[in-house]
Design an enzyme around this catalytic site. Structure first.
Site, PDB file in Angstrom:
ATOM      1  N   TRP A 200       0.845  -1.195   0.000  1.00 47.54           N
ATOM      2  CA  TRP A 200       0.000   0.000   0.000  1.00 47.54           C
ATOM      3  C   TRP A 200       0.889   1.257   0.000  1.00 47.54           C
ATOM      4  O   TRP A 200       1.857   1.340   0.743  1.00 47.54           O
ATOM      5  CB  TRP A 200      -0.923  -0.016   1.235  1.00 47.54           C
ATOM      6  N   ASP A 367     -15.811  12.198  -2.407  1.00 46.29           N
ATOM      7  CA  ASP A 367     -15.250  10.891  -2.051  1.00 46.29           C
ATOM      8  C   ASP A 367     -16.094  10.229  -0.969  1.00 46.29           C
ATOM      9  O   ASP A 367     -17.287  10.526  -0.795  1.00 46.29           O
ATOM     10  CB  ASP A 367     -13.775  11.079  -1.632  1.00 46.29           C
ATOM     11  N   LYS A 477     -15.692   7.206  -9.083  1.00 44.37           N
ATOM     12  CA  LYS A 477     -14.472   6.561  -8.575  1.00 44.37           C
ATOM     13  C   LYS A 477     -14.913   5.306  -7.843  1.00 44.37           C
ATOM     14  O   LYS A 477     -15.599   5.387  -6.816  1.00 44.37           O
ATOM     15  CB  LYS A 477     -13.742   7.514  -7.624  1.00 44.37           C
ATOM     16  N   TRP A 478     -14.532   4.159  -8.366  1.00 47.19           N
ATOM     17  CA  TRP A 478     -14.967   2.847  -7.824  1.00 47.19           C
ATOM     18  C   TRP A 478     -13.814   2.295  -7.000  1.00 47.19           C
ATOM     19  O   TRP A 478     -12.805   1.860  -7.547  1.00 47.19           O
ATOM     20  CB  TRP A 478     -15.301   1.934  -8.998  1.00 47.19           C
ATOM     21  N   ASP A 479     -13.996   2.286  -5.709  1.00 41.51           N
ATOM     22  CA  ASP A 479     -12.934   1.902  -4.775  1.00 41.51           C
ATOM     23  C   ASP A 479     -13.115   0.449  -4.319  1.00 41.51           C
ATOM     24  O   ASP A 479     -14.190  -0.142  -4.490  1.00 41.51           O
ATOM     25  CB  ASP A 479     -13.011   2.855  -3.570  1.00 41.51           C
ATOM     26  N   ASN A 481     -11.438  -1.554  -0.882  1.00 36.35           N
ATOM     27  CA  ASN A 481     -10.443  -1.279   0.149  1.00 36.35           C
ATOM     28  C   ASN A 481      -9.989  -2.433   1.026  1.00 36.35           C
ATOM     29  O   ASN A 481      -9.536  -2.206   2.141  1.00 36.35           O
ATOM     30  CB  ASN A 481     -10.946  -0.142   1.041  1.00 36.35           C
ATOM     31  N   ASP A 549      -2.382   5.732  -3.046  1.00 36.38           N
ATOM     32  CA  ASP A 549      -2.818   6.655  -1.994  1.00 36.38           C
ATOM     33  C   ASP A 549      -1.690   7.567  -1.550  1.00 36.38           C
ATOM     34  O   ASP A 549      -1.900   8.483  -0.763  1.00 36.38           O
ATOM     35  CB  ASP A 549      -3.339   5.869  -0.786  1.00 36.38           C
TER      36      ASP A 549
HETATM   37  C1  DGJ Z   1      -8.982   4.607  -0.557  1.00 44.16           C
HETATM   38  C2  DGJ Z   1      -8.743   5.479  -1.747  1.00 44.16           C
HETATM   39  O1  DGJ Z   1      -7.570   5.129  -2.396  1.00 44.16           O
HETATM   40  C3  DGJ Z   1      -8.740   6.932  -1.289  1.00 44.16           C
HETATM   41  O2  DGJ Z   1      -8.416   7.769  -2.362  1.00 44.16           O
HETATM   42  C4  DGJ Z   1     -10.081   7.250  -0.715  1.00 44.16           C
HETATM   43  O3  DGJ Z   1     -11.051   7.170  -1.718  1.00 44.16           O
HETATM   44  C5  DGJ Z   1     -10.391   6.308   0.421  1.00 44.16           C
HETATM   45  N1  DGJ Z   1     -10.230   4.943   0.054  1.00 44.16           N
HETATM   46  C6  DGJ Z   1     -11.804   6.530   0.922  1.00 44.16           C
HETATM   47  O4  DGJ Z   1     -12.186   5.613   1.833  1.00 44.16           O
END
Ligand code: DGJ
Length: 740
Positions: A200, A367, A477-479, A481, A549
């Site tokens: 990351w 966001d 923007k499709w995240d 995580n 990020d």
């Molecule tokens: C991870 C993304 O990479 C960030 O840019 C942001 O959108 C956060 N998640 C939001 O939770």
């Protein structure tokens, strides 16, 4: 371009101006590999390339010459167990427990163009004359499993694509336990292997090592292509560098678990394998069913690593990315994440948007945090209903207000995830991936929705599409995580649990496909905690991806440099953020932040209201600069000139297609005193053309490329009152323009 077949000798030669790929049916009926590399003349018979040798202890093939052993011969789709002791490309578990296959040539077909792969991303053609596709059919006479090997050669590109379809035409069900997309046996091992690794916030750093006897591999078993490894590898001749020499690249057009491997045997044969990771994978095929593997793109260049990258950039830009945004310069956006994190309301957002508008920004992106009970990262994911306490008129109202400011509006989503503290989870706890009777692992306080179940994908589609339909949304923007754990689907039987990882990613592709079809005007940017799903599969749906990020300019120099080996500049989300930087606490000049972010999609990730008037004026200039040059940057030919991994200085450049314009980005990480002289040897210019550098000095293209552009910094040679000392994290853009 042509696919030449010698039917009597059963030899296939795929050839274009750049490359040749030659195969033949082996004496035992399997498909063998004879040659891949720079274009060679066609001849009727290439069977001299089938090297036999009588070696002690080799397993022989019944009824075939003693010089022939699967242990040594180069093959196209080998299976382990009948004489080849290397890693196999295919393994099919049969009812009696045997895993051995014998795939015998049955025939071939040639078609103009390139077929699409159902449910999967793939490169494509716009006109059938752009490519030709060869299908070679192989059958196992015992199980009646039929394998279709698909090879596409493009007319004007130094690439070949491959994928495989496995069909069960037998009477009993079988279990596909391994189905690599690519097996390529190369006749020597004199290569260096390059992979792009990280974690990351430090994604895709190049790692180079010499190929050695044994196995070298990278993989992801995280359910997504991952921060750690990227499904793209390069094999280069040791003498090859950025500008010359022979290199080949292998790129998997897929976003889930993968394996990329090179196995060098003790006879110096290199086997390259790439595809879905066989670990945790199996796919049951009932009679009449088939399984399609993802595609691998093989690129070849004689012009070093830059040549290879340019081949991938052009293909992925023009024949992998799709939709209205494919050929359009990307809007300059502002994203509120680092400006506010979860601490916002409509008033605050509109203040950020309107200041950005006054600085020339075109798109405002909201966001995480706009929905359900999402005030922190521990609640609300899955509840895609705008929070009216923050946004009194919902996303509809906010998007209309942003549009009234004269900007477009974009929205963040993370459709694959759910917080246990959410209405969705309370209503459907079984929709999160989990193993019955076991506690699921949480990551960022969230669980993964089971996208291998169509009803889950349908539900999320309904929620997200509703928000989009009700509002004015131009960008998503499709995240994503977290990595996938507890990968188990309660609605599938035990012998189909090995399908869940792949079914999951098919579910993701399905949702993307539905959304891009229904909302073709929307620009999608994929994201996975930064760059954990920056892969060719995603680019088919979302033409740009959030690269990392980590938004620090010096860190980004490395991340964007590494990413450029396999992916086009226009696909890299790159923003100017605040200082001290939120990831590394570093203070870099605003100018440097902009001059690094130019080489991507360009945007801002901070509250511009917090800058001084002077800085805001600077921002206006940078925004205008990007507007003036984005066509050149995003659609020009990109060259890496100097690696930030090797030196204190780094540089890259782009050249327009007509070679009339170029931009050079030159960067210095740390200031040094009394350093040596420096020049940048530019690339890709017209040697006979006179150019003006920064509207001042004039040089011919051949001078700039051979004598070099002098970049020595006089101020760093002396320290004293009359000289401004050099500073850390410096950058300079050189504008090169042809003089008529
Ligand atoms: C991870 C993304 O990479 C960030 O840019 C942001 O959108 C956060 N998640 C939001 O939770």
């Amino acid at each position: 371009m042509s696919i030449l077949v010698n039917e009597a000798q059963r030899i296939f030669h795929l050839q274009n101006e750049y490359i040749s790929y030659v195969m033949m049916v082996l004496p035992n009926g399997q498909l063998g590999q004879l040659y891949f590399g720079r274009k060679i003349h066609h001849r009727d018979n290439f069977d001299y390339l089938l090297e036999g040798s009588l070696r002690s202890h080799s397993a022989l093939v019944p009824g075939v010459d003693r010089l022939f052993s699967l242990e040594h011969v180069k093959q196209e789709y080998p299976s382990y167990g009948n004489g080849d002791f290397r890693q196999g490309a295919v393994e099919i578990l049969q009812g009696n427990g045997s895993r051995i296959s014998h795939l015998v040539y049955e025939g071939y077909e040639i078609q103009a163009g390139k077929p699409s792969l159902p449910g999967l991303p793939a490169t494509y053609v716009e006109d059938p004359s752009e490519a030709e596709t060869l299908s070679v059919f192989l059958r196992d006479p015992l199980t009646q499993v039929v394998v279709t090997m698909l090879y596409t050669i493009y007319r004007d590109r130094s690439v070949l694509t491959r994928s495989v379809k496995i069909a069960n035409q037998g009477e009993a069900s079988v279990q596909v336990e391994r189905a690599m997309s690519l097996c390529l046996d190369l006749p020597d091992a004199d290569y260096e292997w390059m992979q792009f690794s990280g974690s990351w916030s430090r994604e895709r750093f190049p790692v180079l090592r010499k190929l050695e006897i044994g196995i070298q591999a990278i993989e992801s078993l995280r359910g997504h292509s991952s921060h750690q490894q990227n499904p793209f590898i390069i094999l280069k001749r040791p003498s090859a560098d950025e500008f010359s020499g022979e290199v080949m690249g292998f790129s998997l057009v897929y976003s889930g678990n993968f394996l990329a491997m090179a196995q060098v045997d003790t006879y110096d044969v290199t086997r390259v394998l790439m595809g879905i990771h066989p670990e945790r994978f199996s796919w049951k095929l009932e009679t009449g069913e088939s399984f399609q593997t993802p595609e691998v793109v093989i690129g070849f260049s004689e012009n070093g690593l830059n040549g290879l990258s340019q081949t991938f950039h052009d293909l992925y830009r023009k024949r992998l990315a799709r939709g209205v945004w494919r050929d359009q310069a990307r809007p300059i956006l502002i994203n509120n994440w680092e400006a506010t994190y979860f601490d916002f309301n409509e008033e605050k957002l509109l203040k950020i948007a309107s200041k950005a508008k006054s600085c020339g920004v075109e798109l405002f992106v909201l966001d995480d945090g706009w929905f359900g009970a999402r005030r922190m990262d521990n609640a609300g994911l899955g509840d895609w209903v705008p929070s009216l306490d923050l946004l009194p008129e919902g996303i509809r109202g906010l998007s209309e207000k942003v549009e009234a400011l004269g900007m477009k509006f974009g929205l963040w989503i993370e459709p694959e995830m759910v917080n246990p503290d959410s209405d969705l989870y309370r209503a459907h706890p079984d929709w999160a991936l989990h193993v019955p009777g076991r506690d699921s692992s949480l990551s960022r306080n969230q669980l993964v929705l089971d996208f291998s179940r169509p009803e889950v994908v349908d539900y999320i589609h309904g929620m997200i599409a509703k928000v989009i339909r009700e509002s004015k949304i131009s960008y998503i923007k499709w995240d994503m995580n977290r990595s996938i754990t507890d990968c188990f689907n309660e609605s599938l039987p035990a012998d189909r649990q090995g399908e869940v990882f792949h079914r999951y990613i098919l579910g993701v592709y399905d949702l993307y496909e539905r959304l891009i079809r229904e909302f073709p005007h929307i620009l999608f940017e994929s994201c996975a905690g930064g760059g954990a799903r920056f892969d060719a599969g995603m680019l088919y749906y979302a033409p740009q991806a959030w690269t990392s990020d980590d938004t620090d300019a010096m860190e980004r120099l490395k991340i964007q440099y590494g990413t450029s080996y396999g992916y086009p500049i226009v696909s890299m989300g790159s923003h100017v953020s605040a200082v001290p930087n939120h990831q590394v606490n570093r203070i870099t000049p605003l100018k440097t932040r902009a001059e690094v972010a130019y080489f991507g999609t360009y945007g801002y990730e901070l509250d511009l209201n917090k800058l001084t008037e002077e800085e805001q004026e600077e921002v206006r200039c940078y925004t205008q600069f990007m507007k003036d040059h984005r066509e050149l940057i995003q659609f020009g030919t990109f060259y890496r000139l100097q690696s930030p991994f090797e030196k204190n200085e780094a540089a890259w450049m782009v050249v327009s297609e007509d070679r009339k314009e170029a931009l050079v980005g030159s960067y210095r990480q740390l200031a040094k005193v009394n350093i040596g002289f420096s020049r940048l040897y530019l690339q890709g210019l017209d040697p006979d053309q006179l150019y003006e550098v920064d509207g001042q000095d004039r040089y011919y293209g051949d001078e700039l490329m051979n004598a070099g552009l002098i970049t020595s910094d006089a101020s760093s040679c002396k320290v004293g009152e009359d000289v401004k000392p050099a500073y850390d994290f410096a950058s300079r853009i050189y504008r090169i323009k042809a003089v008529d």
